[in-house]
Design a protein around this motif. Sequence first.
Motif, PDB file in Angstrom:
ATOM      1  N   MET A 219       0.836  -1.191   0.000  1.00 54.45           N
ATOM      2  CA  MET A 219       0.000   0.000   0.000  1.00 54.45           C
ATOM      3  C   MET A 219       0.875   1.247   0.000  1.00 54.45           C
ATOM      4  O   MET A 219       1.893   1.292   0.701  1.00 54.45           O
ATOM      5  N   VAL A 220       0.506   2.228  -0.786  1.00 51.64           N
ATOM      6  CA  VAL A 220       1.222   3.496  -0.815  1.00 51.64           C
ATOM      7  C   VAL A 220       0.386   4.553  -0.104  1.00 51.64           C
ATOM      8  O   VAL A 220      -0.776   4.759  -0.434  1.00 51.64           O
ATOM      9  N   LYS A 221       0.987   5.173   0.897  1.00 54.55           N
ATOM     10  CA  LYS A 221       0.303   6.254   1.610  1.00 54.55           C
ATOM     11  C   LYS A 221       0.993   7.568   1.273  1.00 54.55           C
ATOM     12  O   LYS A 221       2.210   7.688   1.434  1.00 54.55           O
ATOM     13  N   VAL A 222       0.213   8.532   0.796  1.00 59.16           N
ATOM     14  CA  VAL A 222       0.751   9.837   0.432  1.00 59.16           C
ATOM     15  C   VAL A 222       0.461  10.833   1.544  1.00 59.16           C
ATOM     16  O   VAL A 222      -0.694  10.990   1.963  1.00 59.16           O
ATOM     17  N   ILE A 223       1.499  11.481   2.031  1.00 57.90           N
ATOM     18  CA  ILE A 223       1.384  12.480   3.096  1.00 57.90           C
ATOM     19  C   ILE A 223       1.832  13.822   2.540  1.00 57.90           C
ATOM     20  O   ILE A 223       2.899  13.929   1.932  1.00 57.90           O
TER      21      ILE A 223
ATOM     22  N   LEU B 204      13.544   4.114  -8.407  1.00 57.92           N
ATOM     23  CA  LEU B 204      12.859   2.935  -7.881  1.00 57.92           C
ATOM     24  C   LEU B 204      13.847   1.896  -7.370  1.00 57.92           C
ATOM     25  O   LEU B 204      13.538   1.148  -6.434  1.00 57.92           O
ATOM     26  N   SER B 205      15.053   1.854  -7.952  1.00 59.13           N
ATOM     27  CA  SER B 205      16.068   0.917  -7.448  1.00 59.13           C
ATOM     28  C   SER B 205      16.541   1.332  -6.057  1.00 59.13           C
ATOM     29  O   SER B 205      16.849   0.476  -5.215  1.00 59.13           O
ATOM     30  N   LEU B 206      16.584   2.636  -5.798  1.00 60.58           N
ATOM     31  CA  LEU B 206      16.928   3.112  -4.457  1.00 60.58           C
ATOM     32  C   LEU B 206      15.851   2.708  -3.459  1.00 60.58           C
ATOM     33  O   LEU B 206      16.146   2.265  -2.343  1.00 60.58           O
ATOM     34  N   LEU B 207      14.616   2.867  -3.868  1.00 59.26           N
ATOM     35  CA  LEU B 207      13.498   2.502  -2.994  1.00 59.26           C
ATOM     36  C   LEU B 207      13.484   0.998  -2.735  1.00 59.26           C
ATOM     37  O   LEU B 207      13.213   0.552  -1.614  1.00 59.26           O
ATOM     38  N   GLU B 208      13.811   0.227  -3.760  1.00 59.59           N
ATOM     39  CA  GLU B 208      13.862  -1.231  -3.601  1.00 59.59           C
ATOM     40  C   GLU B 208      14.905  -1.625  -2.560  1.00 59.59           C
ATOM     41  O   GLU B 208      14.666  -2.503  -1.725  1.00 59.59           O
ATOM     42  N   ARG B 209      16.053  -0.968  -2.604  1.00 60.60           N
ATOM     43  CA  ARG B 209      17.097  -1.257  -1.606  1.00 60.60           C
ATOM     44  C   ARG B 209      16.625  -0.873  -0.208  1.00 60.60           C
ATOM     45  O   ARG B 209      16.845  -1.613   0.768  1.00 60.60           O
ATOM     46  N   SER B 210      15.957   0.271  -0.102  1.00 63.04           N
ATOM     47  CA  SER B 210      15.447   0.699   1.196  1.00 63.04           C
ATOM     48  C   SER B 210      14.443  -0.298   1.757  1.00 63.04           C
ATOM     49  O   SER B 210      14.494  -0.659   2.941  1.00 63.04           O
ATOM     50  N   VAL B 211      13.535  -0.755   0.906  1.00 63.64           N
ATOM     51  CA  VAL B 211      12.516  -1.715   1.340  1.00 63.64           C
ATOM     52  C   VAL B 211      13.168  -3.001   1.842  1.00 63.64           C
ATOM     53  O   VAL B 211      12.721  -3.609   2.828  1.00 63.64           O
TER      54      VAL B 211
ATOM     55  N   VAL C 240       3.264   8.062  -8.035  1.00 59.94           N
ATOM     56  CA  VAL C 240       2.598   7.154  -7.090  1.00 59.94           C
ATOM     57  C   VAL C 240       2.185   5.874  -7.797  1.00 59.94           C
ATOM     58  O   VAL C 240       2.344   4.767  -7.257  1.00 59.94           O
ATOM     59  N   LEU C 241       1.680   5.979  -9.016  1.00 58.22           N
ATOM     60  CA  LEU C 241       1.299   4.787  -9.779  1.00 58.22           C
ATOM     61  C   LEU C 241       2.494   3.888 -10.053  1.00 58.22           C
ATOM     62  O   LEU C 241       2.402   2.658  -9.977  1.00 58.22           O
ATOM     63  N   LYS C 242       3.642   4.483 -10.362  1.00 59.74           N
ATOM     64  CA  LYS C 242       4.850   3.692 -10.605  1.00 59.74           C
ATOM     65  C   LYS C 242       5.262   2.929  -9.352  1.00 59.74           C
ATOM     66  O   LYS C 242       5.677   1.768  -9.426  1.00 59.74           O
ATOM     67  N   ILE C 243       5.142   3.574  -8.198  1.00 55.56           N
ATOM     68  CA  ILE C 243       5.479   2.900  -6.942  1.00 55.56           C
ATOM     69  C   ILE C 243       4.501   1.764  -6.675  1.00 55.56           C
ATOM     70  O   ILE C 243       4.896   0.645  -6.303  1.00 55.56           O
ATOM     71  N   GLU C 244       3.223   2.031  -6.882  1.00 54.77           N
ATOM     72  CA  GLU C 244       2.204   1.005  -6.651  1.00 54.77           C
ATOM     73  C   GLU C 244       2.388  -0.184  -7.583  1.00 54.77           C
ATOM     74  O   GLU C 244       2.157  -1.337  -7.184  1.00 54.77           O
ATOM     75  N   ASP C 245       2.811   0.075  -8.812  1.00 53.48           N
ATOM     76  CA  ASP C 245       3.004  -1.007  -9.774  1.00 53.48           C
ATOM     77  C   ASP C 245       4.168  -1.910  -9.409  1.00 53.48           C
ATOM     78  O   ASP C 245       4.156  -3.104  -9.715  1.00 53.48           O
ATOM     79  N   LYS C 246       5.174  -1.347  -8.743  1.00 54.28           N
ATOM     80  CA  LYS C 246       6.411  -2.106  -8.486  1.00 54.28           C
ATOM     81  C   LYS C 246       6.465  -2.733  -7.099  1.00 54.28           C
ATOM     82  O   LYS C 246       7.120  -3.757  -6.913  1.00 54.28           O
ATOM     83  N   PHE C 247       5.761  -2.144  -6.135  1.00 51.54           N
ATOM     84  CA  PHE C 247       5.915  -2.586  -4.752  1.00 51.54           C
ATOM     85  C   PHE C 247       4.587  -3.030  -4.156  1.00 51.54           C
ATOM     86  O   PHE C 247       3.575  -2.358  -4.323  1.00 51.54           O
TER      87      PHE C 247
ATOM     88  N   GLU D   1       4.812  -3.800  -0.798  1.00 53.07           N
ATOM     89  CA  GLU D   1       5.057  -3.389   0.582  1.00 53.07           C
ATOM     90  C   GLU D   1       4.444  -2.011   0.848  1.00 53.07           C
ATOM     91  O   GLU D   1       4.125  -1.265  -0.075  1.00 53.07           O
ATOM     92  N   ASN D   2       4.310  -1.691   2.133  1.00 51.44           N
ATOM     93  CA  ASN D   2       3.835  -0.361   2.507  1.00 51.44           C
ATOM     94  C   ASN D   2       4.933   0.668   2.250  1.00 51.44           C
ATOM     95  O   ASN D   2       6.053   0.535   2.754  1.00 51.44           O
ATOM     96  N   ILE D   3       4.607   1.655   1.464  1.00 52.13           N
ATOM     97  CA  ILE D   3       5.544   2.732   1.141  1.00 52.13           C
ATOM     98  C   ILE D   3       4.900   4.053   1.537  1.00 52.13           C
ATOM     99  O   ILE D   3       3.737   4.305   1.232  1.00 52.13           O
ATOM    100  N   LEU D   4       5.689   4.889   2.216  1.00 52.01           N
ATOM    101  CA  LEU D   4       5.212   6.213   2.590  1.00 52.01           C
ATOM    102  C   LEU D   4       5.800   7.238   1.619  1.00 52.01           C
ATOM    103  O   LEU D   4       7.017   7.315   1.448  1.00 52.01           O
ATOM    104  N   VAL D   5       4.930   7.989   0.948  1.00 53.77           N
ATOM    105  CA  VAL D   5       5.356   9.055   0.049  1.00 53.77           C
ATOM    106  C   VAL D   5       5.111  10.384   0.752  1.00 53.77           C
ATOM    107  O   VAL D   5       3.961  10.744   1.029  1.00 53.77           O
TER     108      VAL D   5
END
Length: 286
Positions: A1-5, A38-45, A79-86, A88-92
């Motif tokens: 799930m992607v949560k946008v703040i 997105l590769s940076l985010l993947e490493r973070s996850v 946000v759509l790109k993040i949702e398509d790839k992950f 996991e819960n991601i905070l934007v």
Amino acid sequence: MVKVIRTVLELKQYQSEFFEGKSVGLVPTMGNLHEGHLSLLERSVSENDISIITIFVNPKQFGPNEDFDKYPRTLEQDVLKIEDKFSENILVFAPKDNSEIYPEGFDTTIQVGALTKILCGANRPGHFDGVTTVVYQLFSLSKATNAYFGQKDYQQVKVIEKMTTDLHLPIKITMMPISRDQDGLARSSRNQYLSASDRETALLLPRTLVEIESILKEETWVNSMIKINEVLESRIADKNWDYLEILDASNLKPVNENTTEVVLVGAFRVGSTRLIDNRKVEIKYA
């Protein structure tokens, strides 16, 4: 799930509910996400309990004649790109306006010294002051324990590492390899400004770095100097180069007998678009 703040208040509320005892990974971006981001985010996850990606076009790091106004702002698509790839819960964290990061009366600048006066710093006065100030704010607001940056912005990462060390900030900096398109051009949000012919011209940047890298891999630093200087002189004669240099990868100082790894750094203009790239190479000095 992607949560946008969109506000700092909402971010703090979320932190009070979910952050206690958790490792937090931070990926600071200006949005218009590509595979490199997105590769940076993947490493973070993969390394943290919670991952935050920030999307904020920072006005403080743009000069008066740069592309702040036209820099692409594509939050919905990001946000759509993040949702398509992950899954996991991601905070934007995408501040709704500049005042979320720089409240009324904000009058503080985080400034690193010598590292910001060379290369991109010499050509973009004040740029790195804007970078370090916003990154410090994002470190503080996110309460991150780890932060992830791309190698393409090599000088920027070294500046942020220096700030983190000097100010004893409790955060680990990880630099990830450059993400490239199939033709070798380093991925950048500014690549979309290039026409087909512009892009072919832009490939001189990575191809030059590869040419120098191949020379360094064949000979010692001392023995390679004649060939490398021929390449440097032929390229720098082209006014489209802002710089093309070979420096110690650990500190961006001149190469010396104790250097074991160098970074080849270049900045190249195609029309009004400025591109940067680099390659790290292990060397034998003599």
